[in-house]
Design an enzyme around this catalytic site. Structure first.
Site, PDB file in Angstrom:
ATOM      1  CG  HIS B  41      55.425 -30.249 110.557  1.00  0.00           C
ATOM      2  ND1 HIS B  41      54.281 -29.754 111.136  1.00  0.00           N
ATOM      3  CD2 HIS B  41      56.358 -30.286 111.530  1.00  0.00           C
ATOM      4  CE1 HIS B  41      54.514 -29.512 112.411  1.00  0.00           C
ATOM      5  NE2 HIS B  41      55.759 -29.820 112.682  1.00  0.00           N
ATOM      6  CG  HIS B  87      51.712 -30.937 118.873  1.00  0.00           C
ATOM      7  ND1 HIS B  87      52.043 -31.853 119.828  1.00  0.00           N
ATOM      8  CD2 HIS B  87      52.758 -30.939 118.005  1.00  0.00           C
ATOM      9  CE1 HIS B  87      53.231 -32.373 119.562  1.00  0.00           C
ATOM     10  NE2 HIS B  87      53.688 -31.820 118.461  1.00  0.00           N
TER      11      HIS B  87
END
Lengths: 232, 727
Positions: B41, B87
């Site tokens: 990430h 998200h």
């Protein structure tokens, strides 16, 4: 004419109101910080929309304790012109400057869309430029606009002509289907006893320029300016 | 210790690398920091080598990828900052807070660069609404976006929503934000100036969101996913609103050297990235960090508590910075200072708990992942569509399409978002692109997001090119000239060769399309591990396009504006039902090849449309996409409240003309007398104009194929989503 737009932490329509007053109405306007206690420089105070203090406890419940609110109350008591839009309306209710309270919309959802509201009393500082019964196309944007009050208050509001705006269809019919939030008697805007304090859920500043799809909100601004000038 | 690094998501090789860099075993806090910063990430360790092929430059690009957001010059001393990110996993675990903090994060990326956020757009992907869990996730995500965005006073003006079973186990919540700033206010997330103070502003730090980047975002879903709820952060939009105002005021007063938001990996990331970008070191004392609860240094360093910012401040300006924050009621404390060298030193009550080179955190390992063409492609691409039997009631098909979840009216969603605040939205949701005026100028920005994963599943390279082309086409339909794009690339597990092949092909498509259309990629985000129980989502690259409308009067909507206008199709319709919504809905198939895209033709059609709008010839424009020409025509009628009577002269069979999703097409309206001029404009670019008929009446009539009342079509479209949500 000099407007003061009150800024609470979490207000978010203050710049929109400022823009319309300054750029469209071409009147004088300042921001009034929530800690300010002197508002004597202003001819009209605007409590803008937004989420003051995040609306975390209850809409407007914390903002009413801001230092500026005492000054706003004194200003109103002396006949000063005060308009509360959306969250500003909620703050005026919480502060006791207008009667009644807000519940969550019956849909339990935030609603942002154009709404039609009918002018129920065109003989006020806020609506004198409109015709009695005129239908205004003005956006709403709120999660808690379901106005309520006790029977006696409602009777007094109706009796004294203090219900200023009601949600209606495009044809002006006040119906349950035209009520976006469950508000009692389709009430969208009311005045205080002296008519100098006005609270409404629709956003006139969002309907003050052709490019935004409606200029009906200008009638409210123009009314208060005409009222101010007639008062001299 | 061996167990801890694994628990934190590091491989044995990575652990050895850390030992090599430090020349010793890392402390627990150091290990926690590396695990986050080297997570997929934060580090882009799998995607970086592939992303390097994206075109990122143009004369008007002020900031490309690598910062918090990309920035383009829009003239008149103004710039636009924008970015998209994901998200997904937080929203799948806790939809309201996951989506809300997604908005919070992307908005911070914008004002961190010095821009005032003026709009958000949210591409959302869910599984089938027949599942109660999907309905719960859907309602929660929409409410979370509304709850956070509305409170900030940033209008949510667009986005797109698709439903497909491929997202049943892993929904996608992508968020895009855009901001405007005077060019001179541009600030970067850099620490410079030895001796400058490091100031932490905003919310207190708590235990929420611990390890979000490594545990949640960089792993697949399985039966333990619900246990990851504590890794989801909790949003506080009120504090974010104060942060926006305070930071913009600090920048306006020129009080900051650098500014960085705290997102994934919290303080670890903000300190190491700002130090690494500035080529300096940093000394931090954690006891100064305001805490919500008792925490140890490990937890403080990796907490992802929201609504926090890191500012680099010259000592002489410190008092004014702290006073400004106080006026906004925001906690702000000095937690350290910028030092010479490149060491990040972290102290806990005077005791050194971390001493690592900042750059080693910020530039993690890079992997060349194996890629292999997935086996499913041959099967789906070779499906025999010619043998299909088509229904005869085409009215029914059209109504079924627009009452399905993907093509129905999304009013129920966008009316929960404040899409008007800030008074810039001059084309409201429901058109091809949102149009935002730039106050004080005659210009506007046209913004659109697009990404049809069905196409990408069937052909990762071509499908991704379509996403670029269509996002640009949406902007053009609104009257804008596409300028630059951002993207969010949502894929499965990159360690699987078949997934990584999809990713590589998709990025190659993105790069080729962007280069060909001269659209720099100025920011973006990669989200891997979108899988559950070993099943990956369809590869889902989403493109966010920003274009410029030179004068507000040349903005357009999809709505048929009045009666008596000529309705014309720009561009050719081919027999291309592969990957179509029609095929999915009527035949239950996701198969064939997606429509062909010729980038040269696409450019020609787009420039014809822009030129036609600019000259006042084209009065409304709508791109043809999902659902084909039929759905596009229906949408034009419904938006304008005007019908049309049309005749089609085509060798194609009716379903092909009506529902093929051929690319490079617009439905436009114009006055009769301008038809010749439009044909000339088009002919000079080898583009065909097909005059179909006229607007007017209250029905949409297409030859003897379609005959439906506008009111009926509107009603069917508008009530659909509410019905689907009731289950």
């Amino acid at each position: 004419m000099r407007f003061g737009v009150v800024v609470f932490p979490g207000s978010n329509c203050e710049m929109d109101c400022h823009h319309v007053i300054d750029k469209v109405l071409r009147e004088d306007v300042d921001y009034v910080w929530h800690q300010q206690t002197d508002v004597s420089a202003y001819d009209c105070l605007v409590l803008p929309g937004g989420f003051s203090y995040g609306d975390y406890l209850r809409c407007g419940a914390i903002a009413r304790f801001s230092p500026v609110m005492e000054a706003v109350a004194d200003f109103a008591a002396e006949g000063g012109l005060v308009i509360g839009i959306c969250n500003g309306f909620q703050i005026l209710l919480e502060a006791g400057l207008l009667p009644g309270a807000m519940l969550r919309n019956t849909s339990l959802s935030f609603i942002c869309r154009f709404s039609s509201v009918r002018v129920e009393n065109a003989d006020t500082p806020w609506t004198n430029a409109a015709r009695q019964g005129q239908v205004l196309r003005v956006p709403i944007a709120h999660g808690e606009g379901n106005y309520t009050a006790d029977e006696a208050t409602l009777a007094a509001l109706a009796e004294e002509g203090r219900i200023i705006l009601r949600y209606c269809g495009e044809d002006g019919e006040v119906t349950a289907a035209a009520n976006p939030n469950g508000s009692v008697d389709n009430i969208a805007g009311i005045c205080g006893e002296g008519f100098n304090v006005f609270g409404l859920m629709p956003h006139p500043e969002r309907a003050s320029e052709e490019i935004l799809g409606s200029t009906d909100g200008l009638l409210i601004w123009e009314s208060v300016m005409a009222h101010y000038r007639s008062r001299g | 210790m061996t167990e801890l690094y694994e628990e934190l998501g590091l491989t044995e090789d990575e652990y050895r690398d850390i030992i090599r860099i430090l020349g010793r075993e890392p402390s627990k806090v150091e290990l926690g920091m590396y695990s986050l910063m080297w997570s997929e990430h934060c580090s882009y360790k799998s995607s970086k080598p592939v992303l390097s092929q994206l075109p990122t430059r143009a004369s008007y690009v002020l900031q490309g990828p690598g910062e918090n957001a990309g920035i383009i010059d829009i003239g008149g001393g103004l710039a636009a900052a924008f970015k998209m990110e994901s998200h997904n996993h937080p929203s799948a675990v806790e939809p309201y807070q996951g989506a809300a903090t997604g908005i919070g994060g992307i908005v911070r990326d914008i004002f961190t660069m010095g821009a005032r956020p003026i709009a958000c757009l949210d591409p959302l992907r869910f599984g089938s609404l027949e599942s109660p869990r999907q309905r719960y996730l859907f309602s929660g995500v929409v409410a979370g976006i509304a709850g956070y965005g509305n409170c900030l006073g940033i209008p949510t003006v667009g986005g797109d929503i698709y439903f497909d079973e491929c997202y049943d186990g892993n929904i996608l919540v992508n968020v895009m934000a855009i901001g405007i700033m005077p060019k001179e206010n541009l600030i970067r997330g850099q620490a410079t100036g030895v001796g400058n103070a490091v100031v932490l502003m905003g919310n207190r730090t708590g235990r929420d969101g611990i390890g979000g980047a490594s545990i949640l975002a960089s792993q697949e879903f399985d039966e333990t996913s619900q246990e990851k709820r504590p890794s989801v952060q909790v949003g506080d939009p009120f504090t974010e609103k104060l942060l926006i105002e305070a930071c913009l005021e600090l920048l306006e007063k020129n009080l900051l050297v650098g500014l960085q938001d705290l997102g994934a990996a919290g303080i670890s990331c903000a300190c190491s990235e700002t130090a690494a970008r500035g080529g300096v070191g940093m000394k931090i004392e954690l006891k100064n960090v305001p805490l919500r609860e008792e925490m140890d240094p490990f937890e403080i360093m990796i907490s992802e508590s929201q609504e926090r910012m890191l500012a680099i401040v010259e000592p002489r300006k410190l008092d004014e910075v702290l006073a400004t924050c106080e006026r906004w009621g925001l906690p702000a404390v000095v937690i350290g200072e910028v030092t010479e060298g490149d060491m990040l030193e972290i102290y806990w009550y005077g005791e050194k708990v971390v001493e690592v080179p900042a750059s080693s955190l910020a530039s993690g390992p890079v992997y060349e992942r194996a890629a292999e063409r997935p086996a499913y492609l041959d099967e789906v691409q070779s499906a025999d569509l010619a043998a299909l039997e088509h229904p005869s009631d085409l009215n029914r098909v059209l109504l079924d399409l627009v009452s399905g979840p993907n093509l129905c009216d999304k009013r129920l969603v966008y009316e929960q978002y404040d899409h008007m605040v800030q008074l810039n939205t001059v084309v409201y949701p429901g058109s091809d692109a949102a149009v935002l005026r730039v106050k004080g100028t005659s210009k506007a920005l046209a913004v659109s997001v697009d990404g049809n994963s069905r196409y990408v599943y069937l052909d990762p390279y071509g499908g991704t090119q379509i996403a670029v082309a269509e996002a640009a086409r949406n902007v053009v339909a609104a009257g804008g000239v596409p300028m630059a794009l951002t993207n969010c690339l949502n894929f499965g597990n990159p360690e699987r060769p078949d997934i990584f092949w999809q990713f590589k092909e998709s990025v190659r498509g993105l790069a080729d399309a962007a280069r060909h259309m001269e659209l720099p990629v100025v920011s973006g985000n990669v989200s891997f591990y979108n899988e559950s129980f070993g099943t990956a989502i369809y590869p889902t690259p989403v493109v966010g396009m920003v274009g410029l409308i030179g004068t507000l009067s040349t903005r357009r909507t999809i709505a048929f504006p009045e009666e008596g206008l000529v309705v014309a199709m720009l561009g050719d319709t081919l027999d291309e039902l592969g990957g179509s919504e029609y095929l999915r809905l009527v035949h239950g198939m996701t198969a064939g090849r997606p429509p062909a895209l010729d980038l040269e033709v696409e450019k020609s059609v787009q420039t014809t449309c822009i030129e036609g709008i600019r000259r006042g010839i084209i009065l409304s424009a709508h791109d043809c996409s999902e659902g084909g020409a039929a759905v596009a025509l229906l949408e034009c009628c419904c938006a304008g409240g005007v019908g049309a009577t049309l005749e089609v002269d085509t060798p194609l069979q009716p379903v092909s003309w009506l529902f093929s999703e051929s690319q490079s097409r617009f439905v436009v309206t114009l006055r009769e007398e301008d038809l010749g001029a439009l044909e000339d404009l088009a002919a000079s670019r080898q583009v065909r104009v097909y005059a179909l008929g006229r607007t007017g009446g209250s029905r949409l009539i297409v030859g003897d194929w379609i005959d439906l009342g506008v009111d009926e079509m509107k009603a069917v479209r508008e009530e659909a989503l509410g019905r689907l949500l009731k289950g």
